[in-house]
Design a protein around this motif. Structure first.
Motif, PDB file in Angstrom:
ATOM      1  N   PHE A 151       0.682  -1.275   0.116  1.00  0.00           N
ATOM      2  CA  PHE A 151      -0.175  -0.154  -0.222  1.00  0.00           C
ATOM      3  C   PHE A 151       0.913   1.441   0.114  1.00  0.00           C
ATOM      4  O   PHE A 151       1.981   1.108   0.728  1.00  0.00           O
ATOM      5  CB  PHE A 151      -0.750  -0.123   1.449  1.00  0.00           C
ATOM      6  CG  PHE A 151      -2.365  -0.923   1.187  1.00  0.00           C
ATOM      7  CD1 PHE A 151      -2.097  -2.080   0.617  1.00  0.00           C
ATOM      8  CD2 PHE A 151      -3.292  -0.445   1.658  1.00  0.00           C
ATOM      9  CE1 PHE A 151      -3.128  -3.032   0.425  1.00  0.00           C
ATOM     10  CE2 PHE A 151      -4.345  -1.317   1.742  1.00  0.00           C
ATOM     11  CZ  PHE A 151      -4.366  -2.555   1.220  1.00  0.00           C
ATOM     12  N   SER A 152       0.494   2.304  -0.676  1.00  0.00           N
ATOM     13  CA  SER A 152       1.095   3.648  -0.543  1.00  0.00           C
ATOM     14  C   SER A 152       0.817   3.990   0.869  1.00  0.00           C
ATOM     15  O   SER A 152      -0.016   3.706   1.687  1.00  0.00           O
ATOM     16  CB  SER A 152       0.362   4.652  -1.395  1.00  0.00           C
ATOM     17  OG  SER A 152      -0.872   4.861  -1.061  1.00  0.00           O
ATOM     18  N   GLU A 153       1.599   4.808   1.232  1.00  0.00           N
ATOM     19  CA  GLU A 153       1.671   5.643   2.472  1.00  0.00           C
ATOM     20  C   GLU A 153       0.222   6.260   2.856  1.00  0.00           C
ATOM     21  O   GLU A 153      -0.337   6.077   3.901  1.00  0.00           O
ATOM     22  CB  GLU A 153       2.749   6.620   2.886  1.00  0.00           C
ATOM     23  CG  GLU A 153       4.153   6.106   3.268  1.00  0.00           C
ATOM     24  CD  GLU A 153       4.217   5.064   4.204  1.00  0.00           C
ATOM     25  OE1 GLU A 153       3.586   5.373   5.338  1.00  0.00           O
ATOM     26  OE2 GLU A 153       5.052   4.194   4.075  1.00  0.00           O
TER      27      GLU A 153
ATOM     28  N   GLY B 113      -5.355  -7.078  -0.187  1.00  0.00           N
ATOM     29  CA  GLY B 113      -6.235  -6.088   0.606  1.00  0.00           C
ATOM     30  C   GLY B 113      -6.016  -6.398   2.217  1.00  0.00           C
ATOM     31  O   GLY B 113      -5.688  -7.404   2.676  1.00  0.00           O
ATOM     32  N   VAL B 114      -6.534  -5.524   3.101  1.00  0.00           N
ATOM     33  CA  VAL B 114      -6.703  -5.558   4.366  1.00  0.00           C
ATOM     34  C   VAL B 114      -8.144  -5.602   4.911  1.00  0.00           C
ATOM     35  O   VAL B 114      -8.838  -4.870   4.324  1.00  0.00           O
ATOM     36  CB  VAL B 114      -6.166  -4.208   5.085  1.00  0.00           C
ATOM     37  CG1 VAL B 114      -6.080  -4.484   6.643  1.00  0.00           C
ATOM     38  CG2 VAL B 114      -4.757  -3.930   4.800  1.00  0.00           C
TER      39      VAL B 114
ATOM     40  N   LEU C 121     -10.146  -2.703   2.717  1.00  0.00           N
ATOM     41  CA  LEU C 121      -9.327  -1.687   1.994  1.00  0.00           C
ATOM     42  C   LEU C 121      -8.536  -2.339   0.910  1.00  0.00           C
ATOM     43  O   LEU C 121      -7.441  -3.114   1.414  1.00  0.00           O
ATOM     44  CB  LEU C 121      -8.779  -0.919   2.907  1.00  0.00           C
ATOM     45  CG  LEU C 121      -9.772  -0.184   3.888  1.00  0.00           C
ATOM     46  CD1 LEU C 121      -9.852  -0.770   5.164  1.00  0.00           C
ATOM     47  CD2 LEU C 121      -9.149   1.486   4.252  1.00  0.00           C
ATOM     48  N   TRP C 122      -8.277  -1.927  -0.035  1.00  0.00           N
ATOM     49  CA  TRP C 122      -7.480  -2.335  -1.194  1.00  0.00           C
ATOM     50  C   TRP C 122      -6.694  -1.239  -1.718  1.00  0.00           C
ATOM     51  O   TRP C 122      -7.035  -0.033  -1.516  1.00  0.00           O
ATOM     52  CB  TRP C 122      -8.246  -3.138  -2.371  1.00  0.00           C
ATOM     53  CG  TRP C 122      -9.083  -4.206  -1.806  1.00  0.00           C
ATOM     54  CD1 TRP C 122     -10.170  -4.269  -1.579  1.00  0.00           C
ATOM     55  CD2 TRP C 122      -8.604  -5.624  -2.050  1.00  0.00           C
ATOM     56  NE1 TRP C 122     -10.487  -5.653  -1.278  1.00  0.00           N
ATOM     57  CE2 TRP C 122      -9.587  -6.426  -1.560  1.00  0.00           C
ATOM     58  CE3 TRP C 122      -7.423  -6.301  -2.904  1.00  0.00           C
ATOM     59  CZ2 TRP C 122      -9.346  -7.831  -1.781  1.00  0.00           C
ATOM     60  CZ3 TRP C 122      -7.445  -7.537  -2.871  1.00  0.00           C
ATOM     61  CH2 TRP C 122      -8.185  -8.386  -2.308  1.00  0.00           C
ATOM     62  N   PRO C 123      -5.589  -1.586  -2.207  1.00  0.00           N
ATOM     63  CA  PRO C 123      -4.534  -0.088  -2.849  1.00  0.00           C
ATOM     64  C   PRO C 123      -5.295   0.297  -3.904  1.00  0.00           C
ATOM     65  O   PRO C 123      -6.135  -0.036  -4.524  1.00  0.00           O
ATOM     66  CB  PRO C 123      -3.080  -0.925  -2.947  1.00  0.00           C
ATOM     67  CG  PRO C 123      -3.682  -2.431  -3.330  1.00  0.00           C
ATOM     68  CD  PRO C 123      -4.790  -2.563  -2.722  1.00  0.00           C
ATOM     69  N   GLY C 124      -4.846   1.605  -3.993  1.00  0.00           N
ATOM     70  CA  GLY C 124      -5.124   2.621  -5.102  1.00  0.00           C
ATOM     71  C   GLY C 124      -6.616   3.079  -4.927  1.00  0.00           C
ATOM     72  O   GLY C 124      -6.998   3.183  -3.954  1.00  0.00           O
TER      73      GLY C 124
END
Length: 344
Positions: free
Chosen positions: A40-42, A80-81, A139-142
């Motif tokens: 994941f991005s910060e 994902g989280v 929650l998934w990235p992007g």
């Protein structure tokens, strides 16, 4: 089955008991560590931290016996989280209203559950006054893209005092668009039980076999180096469920009105004792769900006690049954699958 509906693999990071305000910091650290490991991005990891902290803070302010499960999900190259918050009451009379910004029963700004909704790709909830609430978030990235809830989901919890759970679930798609679901209960509890169930799941995910009976036989041969496990496998598709199992992992076809049909598992221990594996086929109407669970979950649950729950995200069903029917003196796992694709 579309790519988005393919069941993810699950890595359990554990449960955070919400006993004081400090639990929010613990949950935040565990969830952010998962996000970082998934790339994941910060900024997105920061949103994961907000959601984890808000869920735990809501449990601390409003609920009894609250706990948060943190898991890493992997689907192909993406990860994902997932966060699952459960409590034992008092429950919310109007969960959608409580999730709107500006609504609060504790004198706060009322943005906690609203933030969870805004920042999550998937956010679901079920609440019953007097019984408690379950809230889930993925929650998934992007860029947030509203990932559809899966057709199948499961949740496990270790025996009180243990950090690892010997019960696990896994699922995978079949070549014709059907669904395979497995629940494994490693003998005993602790690290050796967890190793046994992990070996079962690896064998299940690593084979292309699609017949439940043949899967159980394959797993039996592969995991003989472990202490063994009770294992059940169900294949859903075409209006039927094909079921095979060794040991006491229960399989049930459940209806919203409370009617239930148990599925038959044979005596034995996968990896050690398998005198005979048999498949049984059952009719699976569109309104039904399939519930599979280890013996750490009492079979006294009834969907009649949870109005509307069977039509919700399978993870909500699994978490609710684990909360109310799970026993603390054993590892516990519940998997729930819908008879047809999402939504019904």
């Amino acid at each position: 089955m579309t790519a988005a509906a393919v069941p993810p693999t699950v890595e359990e990071l554990g449960w955070v008991a919400v006993e004081d305000a400090g639990a929010a910091g613990v949950a935040r650290r565990v969830a952010v560590d998962c996000a970082h490991r998934l790339g994941f991005s910060e900024s997105r990891a920061g949103e994961v931290a907000i959601v984890a902290a808000e869920l735990v803070s809501n449990l601390h302010r409003h609920a009894e016996n609250g706990a948060l499960s943190v898991r890493c999900l992997r689907r192909g190259e993406a990860g994902g989280v997932e966060l699952v918050a459960v409590d034992g009451g008092p429950g919310m009379r109007d969960l959608p209203f409580s999730s709107l910004d500006g609504n609060s029963t504790a004198g706060t700004l009322g943005i906690g559950l609203g933030a969870v909704q805004r920042l999550s790709d998937v956010a679901t909830g079920y609440s019953l006054p007097g019984r408690g609430t379950v809230l889930t978030a993925q929650l998934w990235p992007g860029e947030r893209r509203g990932v559809a809830p899966a057709r199948v989901a499961g949740l496990s919890r270790p025996i009180t005092g243990e950090k690892v759970c010997g019960d696990r679930y896994a699922a995978r798609a079949t070549g014709d668009g059907g669904l395979l679901v497995l629940v494994a209960d490693g003998l005993g509890h602790g690290s050796l039980a967890a190793a046994a169930s992990a070996a079962v799941v690896d064998a299940f995910l690593g084979t292309a076999i699609e017949a439940p009976g043949a899967i159980v036989e394959h797993v039996h041969r592969v995991v003989s180096h472990t202490r063994g496990a009770a294992v059940s496998v169900a294949r859903l598709g075409g209006g039927s469920a094909v079921f095979a199992g060794l040991g006491n992992v229960a399989g049930t076809i459940a209806f919203p009105d409370g009617d239930r049909r148990g599925m038959v598992s044979m005596p034995g221990i996968v990896g050690h004792q398998a005198r005979g594996v048999r498949e049984f086929t059952y009719e699976l109407p569109p309104e039904a769900i399939v519930v599979m669970h280890s013996d750490g979950v009492s079979d006294r649950w009834n969907l009649r006690d949870y109005p509307g729950l069977s039509r919700q995200d399978p993870l909500l069903v699994a978490a609710t049954l684990l909360r109310d029917a799970g026993v603390r003196r054993d590892d516990a796992c519940v998997a729930v699958a819908r008879a047809v694709g999402w939504p019904a």
